[in-house]
Design a protein around this motif. Structure first.
Motif, PDB file in Angstrom:
ATOM      1  N   GLU A 232      57.803 -20.747 121.110  1.00 13.76           N
ATOM      2  CA  GLU A 232      58.259 -20.117 119.863  1.00 13.76           C
ATOM      3  C   GLU A 232      58.310 -21.184 118.775  1.00 13.76           C
ATOM      4  O   GLU A 232      58.964 -22.216 118.942  1.00 13.76           O
ATOM      5  CB  GLU A 232      59.649 -19.508 120.059  1.00 13.76           C
ATOM      6  CG  GLU A 232      60.125 -18.757 118.825  1.00 13.76           C
ATOM      7  CD  GLU A 232      61.565 -18.276 118.937  1.00 13.76           C
ATOM      8  OE1 GLU A 232      61.832 -17.128 118.570  1.00 13.76           O
ATOM      9  OE2 GLU A 232      62.419 -19.060 119.393  1.00 13.76           O
ATOM     10  N   ARG A 235      61.270 -18.013 113.840  1.00 14.51           N
ATOM     11  CA  ARG A 235      61.901 -16.705 114.081  1.00 14.51           C
ATOM     12  C   ARG A 235      62.293 -16.115 112.736  1.00 14.51           C
ATOM     13  O   ARG A 235      62.713 -16.833 111.833  1.00 14.51           O
ATOM     14  CB  ARG A 235      63.136 -16.888 114.964  1.00 14.51           C
ATOM     15  CG  ARG A 235      63.620 -15.597 115.571  1.00 14.51           C
ATOM     16  CD  ARG A 235      64.799 -15.831 116.486  1.00 14.51           C
ATOM     17  NE  ARG A 235      64.493 -16.697 117.616  1.00 14.51           N
ATOM     18  CZ  ARG A 235      65.413 -17.193 118.444  1.00 14.51           C
ATOM     19  NH1 ARG A 235      66.685 -16.917 118.260  1.00 14.51           N
ATOM     20  NH2 ARG A 235      65.068 -17.967 119.448  1.00 14.51           N
ATOM     21  N   SER A 279      55.623 -16.464 116.831  1.00 17.34           N
ATOM     22  CA  SER A 279      56.519 -16.334 115.680  1.00 17.34           C
ATOM     23  C   SER A 279      56.204 -14.995 115.027  1.00 17.34           C
ATOM     24  O   SER A 279      55.135 -14.425 115.264  1.00 17.34           O
ATOM     25  CB  SER A 279      56.258 -17.479 114.699  1.00 17.34           C
ATOM     26  OG  SER A 279      57.038 -17.322 113.546  1.00 17.34           O
TER      27      SER A 279
END
Ligand code: SF4
Length: 543
Positions: A232, A235, A279
């Motif tokens: 990741e 966010r 993302s």
């Protein structure tokens, strides 16, 4: 029965043998938590949430966490007991069940899992002899109400921010009388406990993503991403597309630093030669070009999900092409500039076509484009505009083109939470039209079922009465859904209709952190766009 259990255990052991990174812990003296993904092993292991929750829940020495899926390899039979993957124990041996729920249609699987496990379906029927049931994830975090009578606790927000206090209280909560346990948990931030009426609950979120990096924990070939490790890199999303749940319920936008991304990539490199960057909008990461350049220098291949055209650079495109990426995916979401403005996802068409030409030059074998059908204010002319856009794309991209024409489902906590969902027959007709028009150009049109999209729409903006419908259903089928709705005296139209600004919305038990006034203003702006720029042929307008 014995035959079913034997087959299931054999399947599980086969999968375990092919996994790297699995955590085996002795149960002695530890609090056992089942991490339950209410869909298949394949889909669950493709979800980064399962990996990070598994790792974080196993971090405390006094907790053991094992995974449970709705189904492992084959569809479960009615009498098949759900077992944990790691030690093949039944659910009733766990002190707590932690469900991670991404999609509303998985609610049916939650009920099925509990039923097959022999666990009473209503929270009010369970005392401390049954596991505590906690659910989190985008679907239930946005609107827990359809499951509010079934599960005990709902996590509203992000796991890293919730878990420290939850894991501190859980050992006690699992060993005291259930009413006391619910009191303890209702006092924690970000936990909604319907039986304690502690709403509204404010969403909690993690400030510093560098402090809790999210990446693949278990490597297995049996996922969509079997050839790569996922990392990741950001966010949330600041762009405020009016239909987008992610854009409004994962605020504020945060990024993982380049240094941390590269450190995680070194971890991935021990298992795979490819990293998948995850993302909401990968190309918006402020250091995306240096990140992919460095990843390539390290000898890693790079993959991403879908890309924003306006922030897609040639550096990123080249890195993807050099990484043998088979499909370049972009998401215009709507065909006409008018509708893109209405949904607040304006994208310059000239730039989009330039990027398509670039994709053709870099020889991507396939171009995938995401559209939603049935946006509020959509007309037949907007659907025709998709055809026009694809015709321009076809002229520039000679290889395979796929378009995903997904029925749009209005979601809570977005400006379109007040909008009516387009009727299934309108959606079906528009999708069929696209198929007919695009087929001669060798463009594949994929879509989800409009009828099931209606079910998703009802659950997404549903209320507590739908819990009874979920329980009433004997199997998951449209026919059973309609029968159960009827028996409960409900109609699907109640849930798909436009809502007025002054009615209390079922999901107001969740405070997403975005004010109602802001969402209403955004909805009004969308309505102004409809009236200012609607084409003469306004027939078929959905609002
Ligand atoms: S659709 Fe994409 S760009 Fe728009 S808000 Fe959602 S994540 Fe961001």
């Amino acid at each position: 029965m014995m035959g079913i259990a034997y087959r299931l255990v054999a399947q599980m052991k086969r999968l375990l043998r092919q996994e790297e990174g699995v955590i085996h812990k002795d149960w002695g003296g530890r609090l056992p938590i089942a991490l339950v993904y209410p869909n298949t092993y394949y889909i669950g292991m493709s979800s980064l949430a399962v990996h990070v929750l598994y790792r974080w829940l196993n971090q405390p020495r006094d907790v053991v966490c094992e995974r449970v899926f709705h189904s492992v390899e084959t569809h479960p039979q009615k009498e098949e007991l759900p077992l944990s993957l790691e030690s093949q124990r039944p659910l009733q041996e766990f002190s707590a069940l932690a469900f991670t729920v991404s999609y509303e249609l998985d609610y049916f699987h939650i009920v099925d899992i509990l039923r097959r496990a022999g666990i009473p379906l209503l929270a009010a029927q369970r005392d401390e002899t049954w596991p505590l049931m906690i659910a989190g994830g985008p679907a239930v975090s946005a609107n827990p109400e359809p499951l509010a009578d079934i599960l005990d606790i709902f996590a509203v927000g992000e796991a890293e921010a919730l878990l420290p206090s939850l894991l501190e209280v859980l050992p006690e909560a699992c060993h005291v009388a259930r009413p006391r346990a619910l009191d303890l948990l209702a006092a924690l931030p970000g936990l909604y406990v319907p039986m304690r009426h502690n709403a509204p609950v404010r969403r909690v979120w993690q400030r510093d993503l560098d402090a809790s990096p999210a990446m693949t924990q278990i490597y297995t070939p049996h996922t969509e991403f079997g050839d790569r490790g996922l990392i990741e890199i950001g966010r949330g999303c600041w762009r405020s597309c009016r239909f987008c749940l992610t854009g409004f319920t994962y605020r504020p936008t945060r990024y993982v630093s380049m240094e941390v991304v590269l450190n995680l990539a070194r971890e991935v490199q021990k298992y795979r030669d490819k990293v998948g960057l995850v993302s909401a909008a990968v190309s918006d990461h402020p250091q995306i070009d240096p990140v992919v350049t460095e990843l390539r220098r390290m000898g890693l291949k790079v993959a991403v999900s879908s890309l924003r055209i306006d922030s897609l650079s040639e550096t990123l495109m080249r890195a993807l092409a050099e990484s043998d990426t088979q499909t370049l995916t972009i998401a215009p979401e709507a065909g006409s500039p008018r509708l893109r403005q209405l949904i607040n996802k304006p994208q310059d068409e000239t730039r989009l076509l330039e990027m398509v030409s670039l994709a053709a030059r870099y020889n991507f074998p396939q171009l995938k484009m995401y559209f939603m059908i049935g946006h509020p204010g959509e007309t037949d002319a907007d659907v025709e505009a998709i055809v026009d856009l694809i015709s321009a794309v076809r002229a520039r991209f000679p290889r395979h083109i796929v378009i995903n024409a997904t029925p749009y489902v209005p979601k809570p906590h977005t400006p379109f939470q007040w909008a009516a969902m387009a009727p299934a027959d309108v959606l079906a007709a528009r999708i069929a039209y696209l198929e007919k028009r695009l087929q001669p150009w060798r463009v594949t049109v994929r879509s989800d079922s409009p009828a099931w999209a209606e079910v998703e729409g009802a659950l997404a903006r549903g209320d507590r009465r739908l819990g009874k419908v979920l329980i009433e259903m004997e199997r998951t089928s449209l026919r059973e859904w309609k029968r159960a709705l009827k028996r409960a005296g409900l109609s699907v139209q109640e849930y798909l209709r436009a809502r007025s600004y002054d009615e209390t919305l079922p999901w107001s038990v969740v405070d997403s952190g975005v004010t109602r006034a802001f969402l209403a203003r955004e909805m009004q702006r969308a309505q102004e766009t409809m009236t200012q720029t609607a084409p003469d042929e306004a027939e078929g307008c959905l609002l």
